[in-house]
Design a protein around this motif. Structure first.
Motif, mmCIF file in Angstrom:
data_model
loop_
_atom_site.group_PDB
_atom_site.id
_atom_site.type_symbol
_atom_site.label_atom_id
_atom_site.label_comp_id
_atom_site.label_asym_id
_atom_site.label_seq_id
_atom_site.Cartn_x
_atom_site.Cartn_y
_atom_site.Cartn_z
ATOM 1 N N GLU A 1 -8.156 -33.619 -13.080
ATOM 2 C CA GLU A 1 -9.297 -33.604 -12.166
ATOM 3 C C GLU A 1 -8.906 -32.958 -10.835
ATOM 4 O O GLU A 1 -9.697 -32.208 -10.236
ATOM 5 C CB GLU A 1 -9.794 -35.037 -11.928
ATOM 6 C CG GLU A 1 -10.962 -35.148 -10.950
ATOM 7 C CD GLU A 1 -12.205 -34.418 -11.399
ATOM 8 O OE1 GLU A 1 -12.995 -34.008 -10.541
ATOM 9 O OE2 GLU A 1 -12.376 -34.235 -12.634
ATOM 10 N N PRO A 17 -5.781 -32.556 -20.825
ATOM 11 C CA PRO A 17 -5.452 -33.992 -20.725
ATOM 12 C C PRO A 17 -4.169 -34.317 -21.468
ATOM 13 O O PRO A 17 -3.845 -33.672 -22.464
ATOM 14 C CB PRO A 17 -6.666 -34.678 -21.368
ATOM 15 C CG PRO A 17 -7.769 -33.665 -21.285
ATOM 16 C CD PRO A 17 -7.105 -32.321 -21.400
ATOM 17 N N TYR A 40 0.742 -33.721 -6.369
ATOM 18 C CA TYR A 40 0.246 -34.904 -7.081
ATOM 19 C C TYR A 40 1.406 -35.851 -7.398
ATOM 20 O O TYR A 40 1.334 -37.056 -7.126
ATOM 21 C CB TYR A 40 -0.444 -34.469 -8.369
ATOM 22 C CG TYR A 40 -1.119 -35.595 -9.128
ATOM 23 C CD1 TYR A 40 -2.449 -35.922 -8.895
ATOM 24 C CD2 TYR A 40 -0.430 -36.320 -10.094
ATOM 25 C CE1 TYR A 40 -3.073 -36.951 -9.586
ATOM 26 C CE2 TYR A 40 -1.038 -37.346 -10.799
ATOM 27 C CZ TYR A 40 -2.366 -37.653 -10.541
ATOM 28 O OH TYR A 40 -2.972 -38.676 -11.238
ATOM 29 N N GLU A 87 -7.261 -42.263 -5.021
ATOM 30 C CA GLU A 87 -6.199 -43.065 -5.614
ATOM 31 C C GLU A 87 -5.811 -42.406 -6.924
ATOM 32 O O GLU A 87 -6.677 -42.001 -7.708
ATOM 33 C CB GLU A 87 -6.674 -44.495 -5.868
ATOM 34 C CG GLU A 87 -5.589 -45.396 -6.462
ATOM 35 C CD GLU A 87 -6.099 -46.797 -6.733
ATOM 36 O OE1 GLU A 87 -5.343 -47.581 -7.323
ATOM 37 O OE2 GLU A 87 -7.260 -47.086 -6.374
ATOM 38 N N LEU A 88 -4.516 -42.277 -7.158
ATOM 39 C CA LEU A 88 -4.054 -41.612 -8.378
ATOM 40 C C LEU A 88 -4.315 -42.483 -9.600
ATOM 41 O O LEU A 88 -4.278 -43.713 -9.540
ATOM 42 C CB LEU A 88 -2.554 -41.293 -8.286
ATOM 43 C CG LEU A 88 -2.099 -40.385 -7.150
ATOM 44 C CD1 LEU A 88 -0.681 -39.905 -7.424
ATOM 45 C CD2 LEU A 88 -3.029 -39.212 -6.952
ATOM 46 N N GLU A 89 -4.572 -41.809 -10.692
ATOM 47 C CA GLU A 89 -4.770 -42.504 -11.962
ATOM 48 C C GLU A 89 -3.480 -43.192 -12.387
ATOM 49 O O GLU A 89 -2.393 -42.621 -12.275
ATOM 50 C CB GLU A 89 -5.202 -41.480 -13.022
ATOM 51 C CG GLU A 89 -5.544 -42.062 -14.359
ATOM 52 C CD GLU A 89 -5.940 -40.980 -15.347
ATOM 53 O OE1 GLU A 89 -7.064 -41.014 -15.858
ATOM 54 O OE2 GLU A 89 -5.116 -40.085 -15.591
ATOM 55 N N GLU A 90 -3.595 -44.424 -12.842
ATOM 56 C CA GLU A 90 -2.413 -45.164 -13.272
ATOM 57 C C GLU A 90 -1.844 -44.548 -14.547
ATOM 58 O O GLU A 90 -2.542 -44.391 -15.548
ATOM 59 C CB GLU A 90 -2.781 -46.630 -13.534
ATOM 60 C CG GLU A 90 -3.140 -47.421 -12.286
ATOM 61 C CD GLU A 90 -1.931 -47.700 -11.416
ATOM 62 O OE1 GLU A 90 -0.802 -47.606 -11.930
ATOM 63 O OE2 GLU A 90 -2.112 -48.017 -10.224
ATOM 64 N N LYS A 91 -0.601 -44.177 -14.498
ATOM 65 C CA LYS A 91 0.050 -43.621 -15.697
ATOM 66 C C LYS A 91 1.560 -43.680 -15.497
ATOM 67 O O LYS A 91 2.053 -43.904 -14.396
ATOM 68 C CB LYS A 91 -0.400 -42.190 -15.945
ATOM 69 C CG LYS A 91 0.003 -41.199 -14.856
ATOM 70 C CD LYS A 91 -0.511 -39.788 -15.135
ATOM 71 C CE LYS A 91 0.046 -39.248 -16.422
ATOM 72 N NZ LYS A 91 -0.373 -37.857 -16.673
ATOM 73 N N GLN A 137 -11.516 -43.661 -5.371
ATOM 74 C CA GLN A 137 -11.760 -42.668 -6.406
ATOM 75 C C GLN A 137 -10.493 -42.433 -7.216
ATOM 76 O O GLN A 137 -9.465 -42.044 -6.693
ATOM 77 C CB GLN A 137 -12.219 -41.358 -5.754
ATOM 78 C CG GLN A 137 -12.456 -40.234 -6.761
ATOM 79 C CD GLN A 137 -12.761 -38.917 -6.062
ATOM 80 O OE1 GLN A 137 -12.875 -38.870 -4.854
ATOM 81 N NE2 GLN A 137 -12.892 -37.865 -6.839
ATOM 82 N N GLN A 138 -10.568 -42.681 -8.517
ATOM 83 C CA GLN A 138 -9.433 -42.447 -9.411
ATOM 84 C C GLN A 138 -9.345 -40.954 -9.718
ATOM 85 O O GLN A 138 -10.312 -40.352 -10.168
ATOM 86 C CB GLN A 138 -9.607 -43.237 -10.708
ATOM 87 C CG GLN A 138 -9.417 -44.739 -10.554
ATOM 88 C CD GLN A 138 -7.943 -45.135 -10.612
ATOM 89 O OE1 GLN A 138 -7.120 -44.424 -11.186
ATOM 90 N NE2 GLN A 138 -7.631 -46.259 -10.004
ATOM 91 N N VAL A 139 -8.187 -40.364 -9.450
ATOM 92 C CA VAL A 139 -8.011 -38.926 -9.637
ATOM 93 C C VAL A 139 -6.859 -38.682 -10.602
ATOM 94 O O VAL A 139 -5.725 -39.100 -10.342
ATOM 95 C CB VAL A 139 -7.730 -38.214 -8.295
ATOM 96 C CG1 VAL A 139 -7.510 -36.735 -8.521
ATOM 97 C CG2 VAL A 139 -8.889 -38.425 -7.332
ATOM 98 N N SER A 140 -7.155 -38.022 -11.710
ATOM 99 C CA SER A 140 -6.103 -37.609 -12.635
ATOM 100 C C SER A 140 -5.596 -36.236 -12.207
ATOM 101 O O SER A 140 -6.214 -35.548 -11.388
ATOM 102 C CB SER A 140 -6.651 -37.533 -14.062
ATOM 103 O OG SER A 140 -7.621 -36.511 -14.168
#
Length: 455
Positions: free
Chosen positions: A37, A455, A161, A243-247, A31-34
């Motif tokens: 989110e 965002p 985070y 899983e953390l959002e790629e940034k 699960q991608q988590v920003s």
């Protein structure tokens, strides 16, 4: 002999090429988590947020309770009394023509039924009016307290985070270093097996690989622990894979260019609203010195007889009659022994005590703001320094690899250069974490933590 030198040269090139392959181990699809989110889920799931919302709801009922004091109070009373033995009294005989004698007489009836309705309406009661204002302020207090609770949740989630983010970056760096060193070890093993390298070189590489593997395992555990902390702050089950959002992290120097208004901080708003409530408490105590005026009215039916009144009438000897009364109740406090004055002074001391807390909090928030500015500036400088150092370490590694191909550098120097690059990248990742922590503190110092939801 010439062929062996050529073969050794090719194997050295293979070692250098192995270090130049920069690969990261990929994480399984989860699960991608920003950050937004994560904050959203925390505000929905955490018990602290739910409890704060319940307090706001409770305040609504406090307003209803206070408002009820200004509305008519109506009650009904039903009383049925059975007298198995009636009381006997005596009357002078002169009343019935028996002078000089006492005549025993029984008064009352076996059954007495009283049914009444009472009404009381406050016309003037300073405590009721003050209580209604205080109830509305109580609702505002809990709203502000809810905002403060949400800000604390946002800060915890954001900090956790980015802790995960940096630990994962460190893990990727170490995994890449481990993969490169493992390929080099395999190349050196081929050299040793062909008699083209010393076994000591293979031993050195194995030691290096073991050390990197140990560091890698520590980081794997650190990532897992950091994710568990994040999931706790998000209010989701620890077993949930995320899983953390790629940034990427980029310093926001614009934050340093705007001033902070400490009076907008939720901490001060809550304390100021609390002071307002204490002032209302003092006014409510002072209201005890004011007179109260109220309208009261009663209406009832009474049944008297020797049989149960509800099922009998005048034919069975039961007499039913009604009655009514209307009055104005005025209560004027004259002397209470000084207790009211003492209560007023206590309420005033509570206000003065809270003033000290407000001043101390204001100074503390100002200190936090100035420290946050200083930490942010230092973090930005550290990011630039460590970033430049990564570039330098990469150039040193490439040059060392090139020199190794031509026999101008030893294997130890190659491994040291790889270590230096790994350390430089970890230092850069840690500098990014220090920056994000300083940024969060600065955003908090400006009272803008809610902007992290955007965002």
């Amino acid at each position: 002999m010439k062929r062996k030198r050529i073969t050794a040269q090719k194997l050295k090139i293979g070692i250098a090429a192995a270090f130049m392959i920069f690969g990261f181990s990929s994480l399984s699809a989860q699960q991608q988590v920003s950050l937004q989110e994560a904050i959203k889920q925390a505000l929905q799931n955490k018990a602290e947020a739910k409890k704060a919302a319940l307090q706001v709801k409770k305040a609504e009922y406090k307003i209803d309770e206070a408002r009820a004091g200004a509305l008519p109070q109506i009650s009904a009373n039903i009383s049925n009394t059975f007298n198995p033995i009636l009381q006997t009294s005596v009357l002078p005989g002169e009343i019935i023509g028996m002078p000089g004698q006492l005549v025993p007489v029984t008064f009352g009836t076996k059954w007495q039924s009283v049914n009444s309705v009472s009404l009381y309406q406050n016309i003037f009661d300073q405590r009721v009016f003050t209580g209604l204002k205080a109830a509305k302020s109580t609702r505002e207090f809990y709203l502000l307290n809810s905002e403060l609770t949400n800000e604390q949740i946002i800060e915890n989630v954001a900090t956790a985070y980015y802790q995960v983010f940096v630990q994962e970056e460190n893990l990727k760096t170490v995994e890449a270093s481990y993969a490169n060193t493992e390929r080099v070890r395999n190349v050196i093993k081929s050299l040793v097996d062909n008699g083209l390298a010393k076994s000591i070189d293979l031993d050195r590489t194995n030691v290096q690989l073991t050390n990197i593997g140990s560091n890698k395992q520590q980081l794997v555990n650190a990532v897992e622990v950091s994710k568990n902390a994040l999931k706790f702050y998000m209010g989701i089950p620890i077993s949930t894979p995320i899983e953390l959002e790629e940034k990427t992290i980029e310093p926001n120097t614009a934050l340093l260019n705007t001033a902070a208004n400490l009076e907008t901080r939720s901490e001060l708003k809550v304390l100021n609203k609390q002071k307002e409530l204490l002032q209302y408490n003092k006014k409510a105590t002072e209201a005890l010195l004011y007179p109260t005026v109220g309208l009261q009215a009663n209406y009832g039916w009474q049944g008297l007889g020797n049989k149960f009144p509800y099922f009998t009438g005048s034919a069975q000897g039961t007499n039913w009659s009604d009655y009514a009364s209307i009055g104005l109740a005025i209560k004027i406090p004259i002397f209470s022994g000084g207790s009211t004055r003492a209560q007023i002074q206590q309420a005033e001391i509570d206000i003065q005590d809270l003033d000290q807390d407000i001043n101390n909090t204001r100074e503390s928030l100002d200190l936090d703001y100035k420290n946050a500015i200083s930490n942010m500036e230092n973090a930005i400088i550290n990011i630039e320094s460590t970033k430049d150092n990564v570039g330098l370490a990469e150039r040193v590694q490439k040059n060392t690899q090139s020199n190794y191909q031509y026999g101008l550098a030893t294997l130890t120097e190659v491994l040291d250069a790889e270590n230096a690059l790994t350390q430089a990248k970890q230092n850069y990742a840690n500098a990014l974490l220090d920056y994000k922590q300083a940024e969060i503190k600065l955003i908090k110092a400006k009272g803008q933590l809610n902007t992290l939801q955007n965002p």
